[in-house]
Design a protein around this motif. Structure first.
Motif, PDB file in Angstrom:
ATOM      1  N   VAL A 327       0.881  -1.168   0.000  1.00  0.00           N
ATOM      2  CA  VAL A 327       0.000   0.000   0.000  1.00  0.00           C
ATOM      3  C   VAL A 327       0.920   1.221   0.000  1.00  0.00           C
ATOM      4  CG1 VAL A 327      -0.272  -0.082   2.541  1.00  0.00           C
ATOM      5  CG2 VAL A 327      -1.940   1.153   1.131  1.00  0.00           C
ATOM      6  N   MET A 328       0.583   2.194  -0.865  1.00  0.00           N
ATOM      7  CA  MET A 328       1.473   3.343  -1.090  1.00  0.00           C
ATOM      8  C   MET A 328       0.763   4.642  -0.708  1.00  0.00           C
ATOM      9  SD  MET A 328       2.902   2.281  -4.840  1.00  0.00           S
ATOM     10  CE  MET A 328       1.331   1.792  -5.527  1.00  0.00           C
ATOM     11  N   GLN A 329       1.547   5.572  -0.166  1.00  0.00           N
ATOM     12  CA  GLN A 329       1.004   6.898   0.164  1.00  0.00           C
ATOM     13  C   GLN A 329       2.015   7.972  -0.223  1.00  0.00           C
ATOM     14  OE1 GLN A 329       0.543   8.116   4.343  1.00  0.00           O
ATOM     15  NE2 GLN A 329      -1.512   8.839   3.873  1.00  0.00           N
ATOM     16  N   ALA A 330       1.591   8.887  -1.098  1.00  0.00           N
ATOM     17  CA  ALA A 330       2.385  10.093  -1.365  1.00  0.00           C
ATOM     18  C   ALA A 330       1.952  11.096  -0.305  1.00  0.00           C
ATOM     19  CB  ALA A 330       2.118  10.622  -2.765  1.00  0.00           C
ATOM     20  N   HIS A 331       2.829  11.307   0.678  1.00  0.00           N
ATOM     21  CA  HIS A 331       2.466  11.997   1.919  1.00  0.00           C
ATOM     22  C   HIS A 331       2.688  13.489   1.767  1.00  0.00           C
ATOM     23  CE1 HIS A 331       2.378  12.747   6.255  1.00  0.00           C
ATOM     24  NE2 HIS A 331       2.072  11.484   6.455  1.00  0.00           N
ATOM     25  N   ARG A 332       1.941  14.249   2.547  1.00  0.00           N
ATOM     26  CA  ARG A 332       2.161  15.697   2.559  1.00  0.00           C
ATOM     27  C   ARG A 332       3.582  16.043   3.003  1.00  0.00           C
ATOM     28  NH1 ARG A 332      -3.594  18.193   4.426  1.00  0.00           N
ATOM     29  NH2 ARG A 332      -2.461  19.828   5.498  1.00  0.00           N
ATOM     30  N   ASP A 333       4.212  15.169   3.794  1.00  0.00           N
ATOM     31  CA  ASP A 333       5.568  15.469   4.273  1.00  0.00           C
ATOM     32  C   ASP A 333       6.615  15.380   3.159  1.00  0.00           C
ATOM     33  OD1 ASP A 333       6.234  12.779   3.903  1.00  0.00           O
ATOM     34  OD2 ASP A 333       6.187  12.262   6.012  1.00  0.00           O
ATOM     35  N   GLY A 334       6.225  14.885   1.971  1.00  0.00           N
ATOM     36  CA  GLY A 334       7.149  14.831   0.831  1.00  0.00           C
ATOM     37  C   GLY A 334       7.724  13.454   0.548  1.00  0.00           C
ATOM     38  N   TYR A 335       7.440  12.480   1.432  1.00  0.00           N
ATOM     39  CA  TYR A 335       7.910  11.111   1.208  1.00  0.00           C
ATOM     40  C   TYR A 335       6.822  10.277   0.541  1.00  0.00           C
ATOM     41  CZ  TYR A 335      12.120  11.621   4.100  1.00  0.00           C
ATOM     42  OH  TYR A 335      13.338  12.003   4.596  1.00  0.00           O
ATOM     43  N   LEU A 336       7.298   9.333  -0.292  1.00  0.00           N
ATOM     44  CA  LEU A 336       6.417   8.328  -0.863  1.00  0.00           C
ATOM     45  C   LEU A 336       6.644   7.045  -0.066  1.00  0.00           C
ATOM     46  CD1 LEU A 336       4.519   7.259  -3.050  1.00  0.00           C
ATOM     47  CD2 LEU A 336       6.488   6.950  -4.520  1.00  0.00           C
ATOM     48  N   TYR A 337       5.655   6.669   0.708  1.00  0.00           N
ATOM     49  CA  TYR A 337       5.776   5.508   1.586  1.00  0.00           C
ATOM     50  C   TYR A 337       5.231   4.261   0.887  1.00  0.00           C
ATOM     51  CZ  TYR A 337       6.676   8.867   5.302  1.00  0.00           C
ATOM     52  OH  TYR A 337       7.218   9.859   6.067  1.00  0.00           O
TER      53      TYR A 337
END
Lengths: 560, 105
Positions: A327-337
């Protein structure tokens, strides 16, 4: 004997008839599970439980898209922002805004029914980010949506008549509101709340999809004395935020719902020292009970409103020669998890935009490595932070192409000057951020990027002077669709980033495009209607002059 | 003559001081107004009163339009919620001072 036979036939006939009528209006649990494999309909938020926003339709493709023309437009009779993703079942479109739900014939654009929802106007005092709604769910002949006053309502999909209505037992005067599109998983309606700018204590609710009966509530932040409460200073957890305002995704095989939790409150961190569990986390839970199976925090003790609610997109990726269900998240913090779906383990963390608050991910401690910028911010010094509170991207969902193995993300290129003065006590229901911010806006404030999920690097990118705040959608026709705040609806070659087609809609686009099929014709549908906090604050005055007014647009190839 | 002059100077200085103090009061009030505006109004009306045309541009309010301002804030208007019993009269004074300090005319 003869009678028995007759009776048996009658029963069989009635079963068949019931079967046919329910099949015509089913959207059973199985239909929802197969939504991403059936491109005719759009039955879930995210165009499939995996939230990939990918369609196998290809009548509209790189060659034919030049002939894409509007079929019709439908007025929402409203001046607020149109952020919702439409649903489509058997050629009928279901669309919502803050106070309307409508069913529209997808071929002709003629309204079938429309319901106007009333809510107390005072609730708008605690709406942080625009008077909007993000869409509906569909299940067993019911259209299910939330309204700003924390109410979830189910309507008969044929008539719009109310079937059930459930009000979450929270007081909007304490900062709670709902804009979320519900997720129906395993027969349970899951909804979340907004309000981390107003000192709420975030939660998720599960309701029975047939009756609306409340099955469970799961707070994102522990109560006093509960495990995790030691990660909060004093009694700061009581107003600690951790909202749940963006719809998660669902893995039916694991029977797990994935849902992002928002920022800690107030934004000023100096009165809530600790990791602030479980803000800025991805939760995996069982939809029947709400039982959390794993919780992985991305930003402990976040000072920057890097609100971790963004879309959670599932895919099977090959990592070090092994296929992993992620499962992937392009986060507001700038990281792609990139996390493993079964365990929540962080498999891959890379930045997808420039940042200065962190210098990388520490895989041993599973925490971001903080820079001087973060330490100074927490200590109460003035700092310049990238990305800003708006994030490397915001809530507007990305899409994933299993063909190109790329994520299509409307990213932000924004920084901020930040100062957290000595903190004041947070009061539930009052918008108390306790930070001083000024935005830093370069000439190009955003990009549409095609990002490699395992490196975070862009294969291609298109710069935009005003950042896009619409979702993206991509198709087997090799196209990415998205919209601009200035109203252009665009189709882009998914492989090289060339803009192949453009249509000027009457207002700004902040919604999510979908595509569907009826009688052999592929349709593309998108909402136009500027609004939302980004357009009203950050993008001002660059979008001054973009007309308001929300309309729903549907396109098909000329001559089809 | 000398006495008069001294008295006049005193009078003059006194009134200048009063004008200065009033201006300072207004500036302090506007500063307080900014904070209240930023917390409650900016998400729709824009950062530092600069909006995107989606909502009313408060810098257009004229000096004699305080009743119009007060009516909208207390009772709500169109998509704007009513703020009666939430924002106090002193808060309204402060927001008004902030708007007027940045008004178009």
């Amino acid at each position: 004997m003869r009678d028995d036979k007759h009776t048996g036939f009658a029963i069989l006939a009635s079963i068949l008839a019931a079967g046919i009528s329910s099949a015509a209006f089913a959207q059973s649990a199985a239909d929802l599970v197969n939504d991403n494999k059936n491109p005719k309909n759009v039955l879930t938020y995210g165009m499939g439980y995996n939230a990939q926003r990918y369609s196998t339709l290809k009548q509209v493709n790189r060659d034919t898209v030049k002939d894409l023309v509007p079929a019709w437009a439908y007025s929402m009779t409203d001046q607020t922002g149109l952020e919702a993703q439409p649903l489509v079942h058997d050629g009928i479109i279901y669309i919502t805004n803050h106070n309307r739900t409508a069913a529209v014939d997808g071929v002709t654009g003629k309204e079938i029914w429309r319901v106007v929802h009333e809510y107390p106007p005072e609730v708008l005092r605690v709406v942080c980010c625009g008077i909007v709604n993000r869409g509906a769910a569909i299940y067993n002949g019911k259209i299910i949506r939330t309204t700003l006053d924390n109410t979830t309502v189910a309507l008969d999909a044929k008539t719009g008549k109310e079937v059930w209505k459930t009000k979450a037992d929270v007081d909007f005067n304490k900062g709670y509101s709902m804009t979320v599109a519900p997720l129906v998983a395993n027969g349970v309606v899951v909804v979340g709340v907004a309000g981390a700018e107003f000192g709420i204590r975030g939660f998720l609710d599960g309701y029975d999809a047939e009756t609306g009966a409340k099955l469970w509530r799961k707070h994102t932040i522990p109560a006093k004395g509960e495990k995790g409460s030691e990660t909060w200073e004093g009694d700061s957890a009581e107003t600690g935020g951790g909202s749940t305002w963006v719809t998660g995704s669902y893995d039916p095989e694991l029977d797990l719902v994935f849902w992002g939790t928002g920022n800690p409150a107030p934004w000023n961190p100096r009165g809530r020292r600790g990791d602030n569990l479980h803000t800025n986390s991805i939760l995996a839970f069982k939809p029947k009970t709400g039982d959390v199976v794993w919780a992985s925090q991305t930003d402990p003790f976040d000072p920057f409103d890097h609100d971790g609610v963004n879309a959670l997109v599932q895919a099977d990726l090959t990592i070090n020669g092994q296929v992993k269900k992620v499962v992937m998240q392009a986060h507001r913090d700038g990281y792609l998890y990139v996390l493993e779906r079964a365990t929540g383990a962080f498999l891959n963390v890379n930045k997808f935009v420039d940042m200065n608050w962190s210098s990388g991910w520490d895989a041993k401690s599973n925490r971001p490595i903080l820079t001087e910028v973060s330490f100074k911010a927490i200590a109460g010094e003035k700092v310049e932070v990238w990305p800003s509170l708006s994030g490397g991207t915001n809530w507007h969902p990305m899409s994933y192409s299993p063909v190109e193995n790329l994520l299509y993300i409307n990213t932000f290129n924004l920084g901020m000057n930040y100062y957290a003065p000595p903190p004041e006590k947070a009061v539930a229901g009052q918008r108390t951020l306790h930070v001083e911010l000024t935005p830093i806006k370069p000439e190009f404030q955003g990009h549409l990027k095609a990002v490699d999920p395992l490196t975070g690097k862009a294969k291609w990118e298109i710069p935009f002077k005003v950042a896009n705040t619409a979702g993206t959608m991509n198709t087997a026709g090799g196209l990415v669709f998205t919209g601009q705040l200035t109203g252009e609806f665009i189709a882009v070659n998914s492989s090289d980033g060339k803009i192949l087609w453009k249509f000027q809609t009457p207002s700004g686009i902040i919604s999510q495009p979908v595509t569907w099929e009826k009688d052999g014709v592929q349709y593309v549908t998108v909402g136009s209607g500027i609004g939302g906090v980004y357009a009203m604050r950050t993008a001002a005055p660059d979008v001054a002059g973009v007309p308001t007014g929300s309309t729903l647009w549907t396109f098909k190839l000329h001559g089809k | 003559m000398k006495r008069l002059c001294v008295a006049g100077l005193l009078l003059c200085a006194g009134s200048l001081f009063a004008v200065g103090a009033r201006a300072q009061d207004q500036a302090d009030l506007a500063k307080a107004g900014f904070k209240i505006y930023d917390n409650n109004c900016a998400q729709c009306h824009g950062d530092r009163l600069v909006g995107s045309g989606i909502t009313f541009d408060l810098r257009r309010l004229k000096a004699d339009e305080r009743p119009r301002f007060e009516n909208s804030v207390l009772n709500g208007k169109n998509q704007m919620p009513p703020w009666r019993n939430v924002l106090k009269p002193a808060d309204l004074d402060a927001i008004w001072a902030y708007i007027r300090a940045n008004a178009n005319e």
